[in-house]
Design a protein around this motif. Sequence first.
Motif, PDB file in Angstrom:
ATOM      1  N   THR A 253       0.498  -1.246   0.219  1.00  0.00           N
ATOM      2  CA  THR A 253      -0.237   0.250   0.037  1.00  0.00           C
ATOM      3  C   THR A 253       1.330   1.230  -0.292  1.00  0.00           C
ATOM      4  N   VAL A 254       1.689   0.753   0.619  1.00  0.00           N
ATOM      5  CA  VAL A 254       2.407   2.420   0.986  1.00  0.00           C
ATOM      6  C   VAL A 254       3.808   2.972  -1.056  1.00  0.00           C
ATOM      7  N   LEU A 255       3.637   1.319  -1.037  1.00  0.00           N
ATOM      8  CA  LEU A 255       4.365   1.627  -2.325  1.00  0.00           C
ATOM      9  C   LEU A 255       3.257   2.893  -3.670  1.00  0.00           C
ATOM     10  N   GLY A 256       2.414   1.783  -3.056  1.00  0.00           N
ATOM     11  CA  GLY A 256       1.622   2.123  -4.279  1.00  0.00           C
ATOM     12  C   GLY A 256       1.174   4.035  -3.510  1.00  0.00           C
ATOM     13  N   PHE A 257       1.359   3.845  -2.781  1.00  0.00           N
ATOM     14  CA  PHE A 257       1.120   5.558  -2.527  1.00  0.00           C
ATOM     15  C   PHE A 257       2.406   6.173  -3.516  1.00  0.00           C
ATOM     16  N   LEU A 258       3.298   5.521  -2.990  1.00  0.00           N
ATOM     17  CA  LEU A 258       4.802   6.751  -3.335  1.00  0.00           C
ATOM     18  C   LEU A 258       5.078   6.583  -5.114  1.00  0.00           C
ATOM     19  N   ARG A 259       3.812   5.409  -5.650  1.00  0.00           N
ATOM     20  CA  ARG A 259       3.335   5.550  -7.213  1.00  0.00           C
ATOM     21  C   ARG A 259       2.678   7.220  -7.880  1.00  0.00           C
ATOM     22  N   ILE A 260       1.812   7.412  -6.507  1.00  0.00           N
ATOM     23  CA  ILE A 260       0.638   8.395  -7.195  1.00  0.00           C
ATOM     24  C   ILE A 260       1.988   9.488  -7.865  1.00  0.00           C
ATOM     25  N   PRO A 261       2.056  10.170  -8.631  1.00  0.00           N
ATOM     26  CA  PRO A 261       2.502  11.673  -8.358  1.00  0.00           C
ATOM     27  C   PRO A 261       2.376  12.228  -7.534  1.00  0.00           C
ATOM     28  N   THR A 262       1.067  12.848  -7.769  1.00  0.00           N
ATOM     29  CA  THR A 262       0.334  14.473  -6.736  1.00  0.00           C
ATOM     30  C   THR A 262       0.722  13.445  -5.180  1.00  0.00           C
ATOM     31  N   PHE A 263       1.074  12.433  -4.372  1.00  0.00           N
ATOM     32  CA  PHE A 263       1.267  11.879  -3.449  1.00  0.00           C
ATOM     33  C   PHE A 263       2.504  12.568  -2.615  1.00  0.00           C
ATOM     34  N   CYS A 264       3.367  12.303  -3.830  1.00  0.00           N
ATOM     35  CA  CYS A 264       4.777  12.490  -3.740  1.00  0.00           C
ATOM     36  C   CYS A 264       5.324  14.059  -3.963  1.00  0.00           C
ATOM     37  N   VAL A 265       4.278  14.800  -4.140  1.00  0.00           N
ATOM     38  CA  VAL A 265       4.317  16.442  -4.840  1.00  0.00           C
ATOM     39  C   VAL A 265       4.275  16.899  -3.244  1.00  0.00           C
ATOM     40  N   MET A 266       3.316  15.930  -2.464  1.00  0.00           N
ATOM     41  CA  MET A 266       2.295  16.295  -1.177  1.00  0.00           C
ATOM     42  C   MET A 266       3.114  16.380  -0.279  1.00  0.00           C
ATOM     43  N   ILE A 267       3.871  15.461  -0.487  1.00  0.00           N
ATOM     44  CA  ILE A 267       4.641  15.321   0.808  1.00  0.00           C
ATOM     45  C   ILE A 267       5.896  15.966   0.370  1.00  0.00           C
ATOM     46  N   MET A 268       6.864  17.309  -0.601  1.00  0.00           N
ATOM     47  CA  MET A 268       8.003  17.555  -0.772  1.00  0.00           C
ATOM     48  C   MET A 268       7.179  18.942  -0.527  1.00  0.00           C
ATOM     49  N   GLN A 269       5.670  19.513  -0.901  1.00  0.00           N
ATOM     50  CA  GLN A 269       5.330  20.281  -0.386  1.00  0.00           C
ATOM     51  C   GLN A 269       5.171  20.600   1.359  1.00  0.00           C
ATOM     52  N   GLY A 270       5.310  19.449   1.432  1.00  0.00           N
ATOM     53  CA  GLY A 270       4.998  19.881   3.146  1.00  0.00           C
ATOM     54  C   GLY A 270       6.171  19.343   3.985  1.00  0.00           C
TER      55      GLY A 270
END
Length: 491
Positions: A253-270
């Motif tokens: 599930t976590v790896l699936g989240f990390l394959r969602i570009p928006t999720f990665c962008v949200m971590i970066m801005q976060g």
Amino acid sequence: MELTSVADPVGENKAENMVVEAKIPGELGLEKEQPSPEEEREPGTIILLWLCCVSALEGMDTQLVPACQFALQRDLGLQLGHFAVLTTVQMVLTNLAAPFWGILADRGTLQKKTILMLGAIGEGLAVTVFAFVPNFWVMMFLRGMSGFFLASLRPVCNGLIADLTSDNKRGKVFGRVQSALLIGMFCSLLIAGNVANKFVGDIPGWRFLFGGAGLVAFIVAAGLAGFLAEPHHELDASAKAKGCAAVRTELCTVLGFLRIPTFCVMIMQGVFGTIPWSVMGNNLLFFKFCGLEDWQASILAAEGTVAGVFGNSIGGMIADCLARRFGYHGRPLSAQITVAIGLPMVFLQFYGIPPGEGTFGAYFALIAAFGLLGSWAQSGTNFPILSDIVPASDRSKVMAWECAMENSLANAIGPSLVSTLAFAFGYKFGAEEMSGKSLSSARALGQAMAATICIPWMITLAAYTLLHWSYPRDMRRLRAKQAAKDEEERV
């Protein structure tokens, strides 16, 4: 639905061909279709009230130690670096525990109501014992304990909101709950700023503050037990896995989240967006060193949270309006606007106005404007987007993992960075500072605060720009996968 399928490129073209006639809201700036009455959902009054109480409890805790910094330095001999350690320890435990609580909620291992009750009780115990703390090492353990239990509140609370609210109303509801967090911060700051430095007999006021905070936490736990009605929660097939299979499922599930570009962008801005908030608690100390009276400093420190109460509600509604007008580009645009407005205001507060020359009125106006216009992103953009990009069965987990990943780095960097920069610029806590006014220390702390806040927020502004590309793309793919699944079920 398996989470990994959200970002799985296999079969994407086939799925998209099946929905080629469907209108994709937000694609190329198109407006979203008007929602049907059935989609106009939001939590009932009683449920929303207790979710707001949970959020206020978290806000109260975040300001207790920062508001007592002067008294703790005076009574226990702590230094600025000690407070950085306390903050880091608490946030490390929060970030480690958040996915744990989110997984328990989404897998149905514990009811969400039960998790929220446990979090409130654990927080109550931690802050109550803190009232009797004799030294720094016990403090460190108790702040870690607070972090562990507070980690259960936000992801589970946000997951409930996302389940109960239609997407066109989420900005408004998240805004209200986020405003409750700021009300908790305001009450904590306003009371602590005036009580922490006083004495009742030989007992310092800050000890009464922590004891009172513990009582509030126990009252919230009792209220949740008696009044919060938890809605039915749909579990996906992965929730049935046990033991090693469950661990493997959650890692996928976590790896699936990390394959969602928006999720990665949200971590970066976060990461870069949270660094400034992790050091904002130093503003009370800054105002005190600038020569302002205790009541003035506490009002200014608490004012931002009051203005933020209205700012979060306004920002949530503005983001909802922009989303209706510009589709999936609306919420990123709202975040860009609020960050761009907030940057110059914070710069003026800590650096543009030299310490000793700023009046109470000037600081008051700056902080009010920032609270109203610079605090929209969390309620209007971050939480609604995270609610959108995954299936309903994984909303608590995605909130927990995103918060854990962004906060782990932000809170490891922010407090230590501002402490290091402040000492490099000439900060000290000696006889002059004990008197309550030191322009040299105020200047050093202000320079450190300006650098630690403004530079990361410039990066955050750039990160939000990427959402104009990733968010519509990810929503298109999620809708295509869901349409393919629905078609298979019909066949």
